[in-house]
Design a protein around this motif. Structure first.
Motif, PDB file in Angstrom:
ATOM      1  N   ASN A   1     -17.439  -1.231   4.997  1.00  0.00           N
ATOM      2  CA  ASN A   1     -18.879  -0.978   5.094  1.00  0.00           C
ATOM      3  C   ASN A   1     -19.214   0.505   5.179  1.00  0.00           C
ATOM      4  N   GLY A   2     -18.305   1.290   5.742  1.00  0.00           N
ATOM      5  CA  GLY A   2     -18.602   2.704   5.918  1.00  0.00           C
ATOM      6  C   GLY A   2     -18.102   3.610   4.818  1.00  0.00           C
ATOM      7  N   TYR A   3     -17.030   3.209   4.128  1.00  0.00           N
ATOM      8  CA  TYR A   3     -16.392   4.100   3.154  1.00  0.00           C
ATOM      9  C   TYR A   3     -16.353   3.501   1.756  1.00  0.00           C
ATOM     10  N   LEU A   4     -15.734   2.322   1.601  1.00  0.00           N
ATOM     11  CA  LEU A   4     -15.591   1.730   0.273  1.00  0.00           C
ATOM     12  C   LEU A   4     -16.947   1.363  -0.326  1.00  0.00           C
ATOM     13  N   HIS A   5     -17.847   0.823   0.501  1.00  0.00           N
ATOM     14  CA  HIS A   5     -19.179   0.491  -0.004  1.00  0.00           C
ATOM     15  C   HIS A   5     -19.922   1.751  -0.441  1.00  0.00           C
ATOM     16  N   TYR A   6     -19.729   2.845   0.274  1.00  0.00           N
ATOM     17  CA  TYR A   6     -20.336   4.115  -0.117  1.00  0.00           C
ATOM     18  C   TYR A   6     -19.869   4.529  -1.506  1.00  0.00           C
ATOM     19  N   LEU A   7     -18.583   4.383  -1.785  1.00  0.00           N
ATOM     20  CA  LEU A   7     -18.049   4.729  -3.106  1.00  0.00           C
ATOM     21  C   LEU A   7     -18.638   3.833  -4.187  1.00  0.00           C
ATOM     22  N   LEU A   8     -18.791   2.547  -3.877  1.00  0.00           N
ATOM     23  CA  LEU A   8     -19.412   1.632  -4.832  1.00  0.00           C
ATOM     24  C   LEU A   8     -20.874   2.002  -5.077  1.00  0.00           C
ATOM     25  N   GLU A   9     -21.591   2.220  -4.012  1.00  0.00           N
ATOM     26  CA  GLU A   9     -23.023   2.490  -4.103  1.00  0.00           C
ATOM     27  C   GLU A   9     -23.314   3.759  -4.902  1.00  0.00           C
ATOM     28  N   ASN A  10     -22.421   4.735  -4.781  1.00  0.00           N
ATOM     29  CA  ASN A  10     -22.591   6.002  -5.486  1.00  0.00           C
ATOM     30  C   ASN A  10     -21.865   6.040  -6.825  1.00  0.00           C
ATOM     31  N   LYS A  11     -21.400   4.862  -7.272  1.00  0.00           N
ATOM     32  CA  LYS A  11     -20.778   4.706  -8.587  1.00  0.00           C
ATOM     33  C   LYS A  11     -19.520   5.559  -8.758  1.00  0.00           C
ATOM     34  N   GLU A  12     -18.888   5.926  -7.631  1.00  0.00           N
ATOM     35  CA  GLU A  12     -17.613   6.630  -7.730  1.00  0.00           C
ATOM     36  C   GLU A  12     -16.491   5.665  -8.082  1.00  0.00           C
ATOM     37  N   ILE A  13     -16.656   4.407  -7.713  1.00  0.00           N
ATOM     38  CA  ILE A  13     -15.787   3.324  -8.149  1.00  0.00           C
ATOM     39  C   ILE A  13     -16.680   2.163  -8.576  1.00  0.00           C
ATOM     40  N   ASN A  14     -16.111   1.208  -9.314  1.00  0.00           N
ATOM     41  CA  ASN A  14     -16.919   0.114  -9.846  1.00  0.00           C
ATOM     42  C   ASN A  14     -16.558  -1.267  -9.316  1.00  0.00           C
ATOM     43  N   ARG A  15     -15.308  -1.470  -8.925  1.00  0.00           N
ATOM     44  CA  ARG A  15     -14.926  -2.814  -8.492  1.00  0.00           C
ATOM     45  C   ARG A  15     -13.752  -2.726  -7.520  1.00  0.00           C
ATOM     46  N   ILE A  16     -13.845  -3.461  -6.421  1.00  0.00           N
ATOM     47  CA  ILE A  16     -12.729  -3.522  -5.475  1.00  0.00           C
ATOM     48  C   ILE A  16     -12.434  -4.984  -5.141  1.00  0.00           C
ATOM     49  N   LEU A  17     -11.199  -5.212  -4.758  1.00  0.00           N
ATOM     50  CA  LEU A  17     -10.786  -6.487  -4.186  1.00  0.00           C
ATOM     51  C   LEU A  17     -10.459  -6.224  -2.724  1.00  0.00           C
ATOM     52  N   LEU A  18     -11.258  -6.797  -1.825  1.00  0.00           N
ATOM     53  CA  LEU A  18     -11.045  -6.630  -0.385  1.00  0.00           C
ATOM     54  C   LEU A  18     -10.326  -7.847   0.146  1.00  0.00           C
ATOM     55  N   ILE A  19      -9.124  -7.640   0.688  1.00  0.00           N
ATOM     56  CA  ILE A  19      -8.322  -8.748   1.217  1.00  0.00           C
ATOM     57  C   ILE A  19      -8.056  -8.483   2.700  1.00  0.00           C
ATOM     58  N   ALA A  20      -8.946  -8.963   3.548  1.00  0.00           N
ATOM     59  CA  ALA A  20      -8.741  -8.811   4.990  1.00  0.00           C
ATOM     60  C   ALA A  20      -7.677  -9.808   5.453  1.00  0.00           C
ATOM     61  N   THR A  21      -6.759  -9.339   6.274  1.00  0.00           N
ATOM     62  CA  THR A  21      -5.608 -10.135   6.698  1.00  0.00           C
ATOM     63  C   THR A  21      -5.676 -10.431   8.186  1.00  0.00           C
ATOM     64  N   GLY A  22      -5.230 -11.617   8.592  1.00  0.00           N
ATOM     65  CA  GLY A  22      -5.325 -11.999   9.995  1.00  0.00           C
ATOM     66  C   GLY A  22      -4.095 -12.717  10.502  1.00  0.00           C
ATOM     67  N   ALA A  23      -3.712 -12.411  11.744  1.00  0.00           N
ATOM     68  CA  ALA A  23      -2.603 -13.092  12.425  1.00  0.00           C
ATOM     69  C   ALA A  23      -3.195 -14.083  13.416  1.00  0.00           C
ATOM     70  N   LEU A  24      -2.995 -15.368  13.162  1.00  0.00           N
ATOM     71  CA  LEU A  24      -3.688 -16.412  13.918  1.00  0.00           C
ATOM     72  C   LEU A  24      -2.863 -16.916  15.102  1.00  0.00           C
ATOM     73  N   HIS A  25      -2.417 -15.981  15.920  1.00  0.00           N
ATOM     74  CA  HIS A  25      -1.701 -16.384  17.131  1.00  0.00           C
ATOM     75  C   HIS A  25      -2.630 -16.259  18.334  1.00  0.00           C
ATOM     76  N   SER A  26      -2.125 -16.654  19.477  1.00  0.00           N
ATOM     77  CA  SER A  26      -2.914 -16.584  20.704  1.00  0.00           C
ATOM     78  C   SER A  26      -2.010 -16.148  21.847  1.00  0.00           C
ATOM     79  N   THR A  27      -2.627 -15.880  22.981  1.00  0.00           N
ATOM     80  CA  THR A  27      -1.834 -15.532  24.159  1.00  0.00           C
ATOM     81  C   THR A  27      -0.840 -16.635  24.483  1.00  0.00           C
ATOM     82  N   THR A  28      -1.289 -17.878  24.410  1.00  0.00           N
ATOM     83  CA  THR A  28      -0.415 -19.008  24.724  1.00  0.00           C
ATOM     84  C   THR A  28       0.740 -19.115  23.738  1.00  0.00           C
TER      85      THR A  28
END
Length: 264
Positions: A212-239
């Motif tokens: 939201n702060g960096y990659l979207h800025y590049l898109l909005e200002n046409k410095e880049i045209n397309r990105i694939l955002l792959i957020a990754t998560g570890a689904l463990h718990s304290t238990t």
């Protein structure tokens, strides 16, 4: 705002829940660990594209020390961090998705599957999450018909330095070379040479802030045209960590582009 989609790393996602309480809009609380930003964008885009809403909020946040206290060791002990460890980002990022506007647009969603390769070390999240990122990236290119060079960036959420190297190697073994297009929010968020953050940053807020702060800025200002955002998560718990369970992981991918259809 017709819906809020969001989550965090605190128990019972209370940071997001308390914020949504003050806002008063209909709320979907999400727990995908550090994959929340892409998960929220995926579900928010489906809601808008399906005609169920015209404007939704997608949000994710995380806080340093909270994950450390839940999964790793008491910070008061001053334990030396292993080189594979990452620093949980204190930060939040929000996207507003609308049925109208001039872009950038979400054009593709690839929902991840749980991948568990038996990693039990909570100080090596990159190695645990890289197989999930690889599985989702392979699925995305297989099902979308897009090519690696169609993207300016293939940005994972928080694999860090070590996890990024593992991901690139895994993709190459499957015949997909992403090395020239890949970047990682956990690497970009800090200056590792000056700040000595070992393998980099992590947390729901990591990909949320960088996108939201960096990659979207590049898109909005046409410095880049397309990105694939792959957020990754570890689904463990304290238990599960205390029981010595392995760490199930997931990765969700969204394509964000300046052009909803056609070639760029």
């Amino acid at each position: 705002i017709e819906y809020i989609f969001g989550g965090d790393l605190l128990n019972q996602i209370i940071a997001t829940g308390f914020a949504a309480r003050d806002i008063g809009a209909p709320f979907f609380g999400l727990y995908g660990a550090c994959s929340v930003m892409s998960e929220a964008l995926s579900l928010g885009a489906m809601a808008v594209d399906g005609g169920f809403a015209d404007k939704v909020v997608c949000i994710a946040s995380s806080h340093f020390s909270t994950a450390e206290r839940q999964f790793r060791f008491p910070l008061e002990l001053g334990n030396q961090r292993p080189v594979t460890s990452q620093w949980t980002v204190t930060g939040a990022g929000v996207s507003i998705l609308s049925s109208q506007g001039n872009g950038p647009y979400i054009s593709h969603v690839t929902t991840g599957k749980i991948i568990d390769k038996g990693i039990i070390d909570p100080n090596n999240m990159g190695a645990a999450m890289a197989p999930a990122a690889c599985d989702t990236i392979l699925a995305h290119f297989r099902e979308s018909g897009l090519k690696v060079n169609d993207y300016d960036y293939i940005a994972t959420g928080d694999l860090g330095v070590i996890g990024s190297e593992i991901l690139i190697d895994m993709c190459k073994k499957e015949g997909l070379d992403i090395s020239k297009r890949h970047t990682d929010c956990g690497v970009l968020i800090f200056d590792n040479k000056k700040q000595d953050t070992h393998s980099g940053g992590s947390g729901c807020g990591c990909s949320a802030v960088v996108f939201n702060g960096y990659l979207h800025y590049l898109l909005e200002n046409k410095e880049i045209n397309r990105i694939l955002l792959i957020a990754t998560g570890a689904l463990h718990s304290t238990t599960s960590a205390q029981q010595g369970e392995s760490i199930p992981c997931i990765a969700h991918a969204v394509t964000i582009s300046n052009n909803l259809g056609g070639e760029l």
